[in-house]
Motif scaffolding. Structure first.
Motif, PDB file in Angstrom:
ATOM      1  N   GLU A  56      55.049  34.801  65.605  1.00 20.42           N
ATOM      2  CA  GLU A  56      53.611  34.774  65.286  1.00 20.42           C
ATOM      3  C   GLU A  56      53.310  35.591  64.033  1.00 20.42           C
ATOM      4  N   ALA A  57      54.014  36.739  63.881  1.00 18.02           N
ATOM      5  CA  ALA A  57      53.811  37.563  62.691  1.00 18.02           C
ATOM      6  C   ALA A  57      54.269  36.826  61.440  1.00 18.02           C
ATOM      7  N   ASP A  58      55.413  36.123  61.537  1.00 20.40           N
ATOM      8  CA  ASP A  58      55.899  35.355  60.388  1.00 20.40           C
ATOM      9  C   ASP A  58      54.941  34.219  60.051  1.00 20.40           C
ATOM     10  N   LEU A  59      54.335  33.625  61.068  1.00 25.96           N
ATOM     11  CA  LEU A  59      53.358  32.569  60.823  1.00 25.96           C
ATOM     12  C   LEU A  59      52.135  33.122  60.098  1.00 25.96           C
ATOM     13  N   GLU A  60      51.663  34.298  60.517  1.00 24.24           N
ATOM     14  CA  GLU A  60      50.521  34.911  59.838  1.00 24.24           C
ATOM     15  C   GLU A  60      50.856  35.248  58.391  1.00 24.24           C
ATOM     16  N   THR A  61      52.107  35.717  58.165  1.00 22.34           N
ATOM     17  CA  THR A  61      52.535  36.017  56.793  1.00 22.34           C
ATOM     18  C   THR A  61      52.543  34.754  55.940  1.00 22.34           C
ATOM     19  N   ALA A  62      53.036  33.677  56.515  1.00 23.47           N
ATOM     20  CA  ALA A  62      53.073  32.403  55.784  1.00 23.47           C
ATOM     21  C   ALA A  62      51.660  31.932  55.458  1.00 23.47           C
ATOM     22  N   LYS A  63      50.747  32.059  56.410  1.00 18.97           N
ATOM     23  CA  LYS A  63      49.357  31.664  56.160  1.00 18.97           C
ATOM     24  C   LYS A  63      48.728  32.564  55.104  1.00 18.97           C
ATOM     25  N   LEU A  64      49.050  33.859  55.154  1.00 19.48           N
ATOM     26  CA  LEU A  64      48.509  34.799  54.176  1.00 19.48           C
ATOM     27  C   LEU A  64      49.012  34.470  52.777  1.00 19.48           C
ATOM     28  N   ASN A  65      50.315  34.165  52.644  1.00 19.23           N
ATOM     29  CA  ASN A  65      50.859  33.790  51.342  1.00 19.23           C
ATOM     30  C   ASN A  65      50.225  32.505  50.830  1.00 19.23           C
ATOM     31  N   LEU A  66      49.950  31.575  51.753  1.00 18.99           N
ATOM     32  CA  LEU A  66      49.279  30.346  51.349  1.00 18.99           C
ATOM     33  C   LEU A  66      47.881  30.644  50.813  1.00 18.99           C
ATOM     34  N   ALA A  67      47.153  31.547  51.489  1.00 16.72           N
ATOM     35  CA  ALA A  67      45.812  31.908  51.028  1.00 16.72           C
ATOM     36  C   ALA A  67      45.863  32.630  49.689  1.00 16.72           C
ATOM     37  N   ARG A  68      46.955  33.358  49.442  1.00 15.77           N
ATOM     38  CA  ARG A  68      47.071  34.111  48.198  1.00 15.77           C
ATOM     39  C   ARG A  68      47.344  33.230  46.987  1.00 15.77           C
ATOM     40  N   THR A  69      47.629  31.983  47.199  1.00 16.51           N
ATOM     41  CA  THR A  69      47.782  31.080  46.050  1.00 16.51           C
ATOM     42  C   THR A  69      46.439  30.782  45.391  1.00 16.51           C
ATOM     43  N   THR A  70      45.346  31.071  46.088  1.00 18.30           N
ATOM     44  CA  THR A  70      43.997  30.938  45.517  1.00 18.30           C
ATOM     45  C   THR A  70      43.518  32.332  45.127  1.00 18.30           C
ATOM     46  N   ILE A  71      43.277  32.553  43.846  1.00 14.81           N
ATOM     47  CA  ILE A  71      42.923  33.881  43.346  1.00 14.81           C
ATOM     48  C   ILE A  71      41.428  33.923  43.064  1.00 14.81           C
ATOM     49  N   SER A  72      40.747  34.868  43.702  1.00 20.92           N
ATOM     50  CA  SER A  72      39.303  35.067  43.532  1.00 20.92           C
ATOM     51  C   SER A  72      38.994  36.530  43.763  1.00 20.92           C
ATOM     52  N   VAL A  73      37.752  36.925  43.485  1.00 18.25           N
ATOM     53  CA  VAL A  73      37.316  38.304  43.714  1.00 18.25           C
ATOM     54  C   VAL A  73      36.017  38.278  44.517  1.00 18.25           C
ATOM     55  N   PRO A  74      35.770  39.339  45.305  1.00 18.61           N
ATOM     56  CA  PRO A  74      34.604  39.320  46.204  1.00 18.61           C
ATOM     57  C   PRO A  74      33.307  39.818  45.587  1.00 18.61           C
ATOM     58  N   PHE A  75      33.187  39.745  44.243  1.00 14.37           N
ATOM     59  CA  PHE A  75      31.953  40.229  43.618  1.00 14.37           C
ATOM     60  C   PHE A  75      31.551  39.304  42.476  1.00 14.37           C
ATOM     61  N   LYS A  76      30.281  39.427  42.101  1.00 12.90           N
ATOM     62  CA  LYS A  76      29.761  38.701  40.953  1.00 12.90           C
ATOM     63  C   LYS A  76      30.152  39.447  39.694  1.00 12.90           C
ATOM     64  N   GLY A  77      30.680  38.713  38.705  1.00 12.50           N
ATOM     65  CA  GLY A  77      31.148  39.447  37.544  1.00 12.50           C
ATOM     66  C   GLY A  77      31.349  38.597  36.312  1.00 12.50           C
ATOM     67  N   ARG A  78      32.073  39.193  35.371  1.00 14.29           N
ATOM     68  CA  ARG A  78      32.382  38.553  34.096  1.00 14.29           C
ATOM     69  C   ARG A  78      33.871  38.750  33.798  1.00 14.29           C
ATOM     70  N   VAL A  79      34.395  37.868  32.967  1.00 13.59           N
ATOM     71  CA  VAL A  79      35.799  37.936  32.566  1.00 13.59           C
ATOM     72  C   VAL A  79      35.892  38.742  31.274  1.00 13.59           C
ATOM     73  N   ALA A  80      36.679  39.794  31.303  1.00 15.19           N
ATOM     74  CA  ALA A  80      36.867  40.620  30.108  1.00 15.19           C
ATOM     75  C   ALA A  80      38.060  40.149  29.284  1.00 15.19           C
ATOM     76  N   GLU A  81      39.089  39.621  29.975  1.00 17.42           N
ATOM     77  CA  GLU A  81      40.305  39.224  29.266  1.00 17.42           C
ATOM     78  C   GLU A  81      41.050  38.182  30.087  1.00 17.42           C
ATOM     79  N   ARG A  82      41.645  37.190  29.415  1.00 13.36           N
ATOM     80  CA  ARG A  82      42.463  36.170  30.060  1.00 13.36           C
ATOM     81  C   ARG A  82      43.843  36.198  29.424  1.00 13.36           C
ATOM     82  N   SER A  83      44.885  36.237  30.280  1.00 12.26           N
ATOM     83  CA  SER A  83      46.245  36.426  29.777  1.00 12.26           C
ATOM     84  C   SER A  83      47.190  35.279  30.101  1.00 12.26           C
ATOM     85  N   ILE A  84      46.741  34.233  30.764  1.00  9.46           N
ATOM     86  CA  ILE A  84      47.639  33.151  31.183  1.00  9.46           C
ATOM     87  C   ILE A  84      47.032  31.792  30.844  1.00  9.46           C
TER      88      ILE A  84
END
Length: 394
Positions: free
Chosen positions: A168-196
């Motif tokens: 079950e722990a490995d399953l949660e880790t796999a789900k967490l890694n899947l969620a981490r493929t989507t990158i976002s932040v929990p606040f309203k903001g602006r982009v200062a720099e883009r590197s990729i």
């Protein structure tokens, strides 16, 4: 002898003439002299007045974001999508997907771990069933004595339960890694720099860019110990029980000057070892929205002037700024005599001088330029109002 007489006769005449002149000069009476009276100097004056004032100080600082982070992935993969708002200066809302990493491998990992959880669950059920059977057999056949844990299948059940939790722990880790493929932040903001860029392969720790929150910005303001005393605030001040001092920020853009309002939220508890200054931290809420002046935001990176208002009124003597001589001297006219006094300065502005001692309300302080001042010299006090009236009557 005749030759000597010829030489001595002219000399005798000259000597006699000189003696006669000296006698006449000595007998002449000296002319009478009249002592000149001291000249009275006229000087412009203004009266000192007492006021209950709230002092302010001016300083400068740079606008910085209160929250700023570097975007780094927690999983490896190829970037398959970059949001249009993820560009320098771009604005985004909370939890907006900024970057998407290829999640194919991570979806497969979730499926694999789900299968492992199912297997572990079956194994646990099997061991629990065996434990029930062995317990029943012991009760029916042996009856006497205490069974060992192994006889009741307890170790096998514990192992199956541990395997179940691990799966079950490995399953949660796999789900967490899947969620981490989507990158976002929990606040309203602006982009200062883009590197990729799109299609780039990134690994854990690679910097993708830099973003900052726009809900609040900070301005770090340097203050001297004298300015702290003027504000009547202690080192280590934190807004709360004591009201937060208001701050007015200003900056010029082209031919226009814009202003923004903020508050001092805290003062550092230590003195900077290099500058020997204390830094106050001011905050401005919603600088890109409600706090903007005519749609001009208090943007990150701006260098602004700041006027900090004191929080406690204080009694002070108010003088015109022109009355200050040297560092702490003023000229006062009393009984047509000039007095040179030392004052304790609380604050100065472009037009006024605020002091705590050295003068009294009603004193006449000199505002005229004075080339050479001597204590006790005779002076005449004139006011600009009276002078204007005299000029009009003429």
């Amino acid at each position: 002898m005749r030759k000597i007489a010829k030489i001595a006769a002219p000399i005798s005449v000259v000597v006699a003439a000189a003696i006669g002149l000296n006698v006449l000069a000595a007998s002449k009476e000296a002319p009478e002299t009249t002592p000149e009276a001291p000249r009275t100097v006229s000087m412009y004056v203004e009266q000192v007045r007492a006021e209950n004032v709230t002092l302010s100080v001016t300083t400068q600082g740079e606008v910085t974001p209160k929250t700023q982070i570097n975007l780094v992935p927690q999983v490896n993969g190829r970037i398959v999508k970059v949001s249009d708002v993820f560009a320098e200066g771009g604005a985004f809302e909370p939890n907006t997907t900024l970057i998407q990493i290829d999640d194919s491998d991570y979806k497969l990992a979730v499926i694999s771990q789900e299968a492992r959880v199912a297997q572990a669950k079956v194994q646990l059920e099997r061991q629990l069933a065996d434990a029930r059977i062995k317990k029943k057999q012991w009760q029916d056949w042996v009856k006497d004595g205490t069974p060992t844990p192994l006889a009741l299948n307890a170790p096998q059940v514990a192992e199956a339960q541990a395997n179940m939790r691990a799966a079950e722990a490995d399953l949660e880790t796999a789900k967490l890694n899947l969620a981490r493929t989507t990158i976002s932040v929990p606040f309203k903001g602006r982009v200062a720099e883009r590197s990729i860029g799109l299609g780039q392969f990134v690994s854990q720790g690679t910097q993708l860019g830099r973003v900052f929150a726009t809900d609040t910005v900070e301005v770090r303001l340097p203050l001297t110990d004298a300015q702290l005393a003027e504000l009547n605030l202690p080192i280590g001040f934190i807004a709360g029980e004591i009201p937060a001092p208001n701050v007015t920020f200003s900056a010029s853009m082209g031919t226009k000057t814009f202003q923004w309002e903020g508050k001092i939220v805290r003062i550092n508890a230590s003195i900077d070892q290099q500058t020997r200054l204390v830094y106050a931290i001011a905050e401005v809420n919603d600088p890109y929205g409600a706090a903007a002046d005519h749609n001009v935001p208090l943007a990150v990176g701006m260098f602004v002037n700041a006027e900090i208002q004191g929080v406690a009124p204080r009694n002070a003597m108010v003088l015109p700024r022109l009355a200050l001589r040297s560092e702490d001297k003023v000229y006062v006219i009393s009984d047509s005599k000039l007095q040179i006094r030392t004052v304790d300065i609380m604050a100065t502005t472009r037009d006024h001088l605020y002091v705590s001692s050295g003068v009294q309300p009603g004193d006449q302080v000199v505002t005229s330029p004075v080339l050479s001042a001597v204590e006790g010299m005779s002076v005449e006090a004139i006011t600009k109002t009276a002078d204007a009236q005299n000029t009009t009557s003429e």
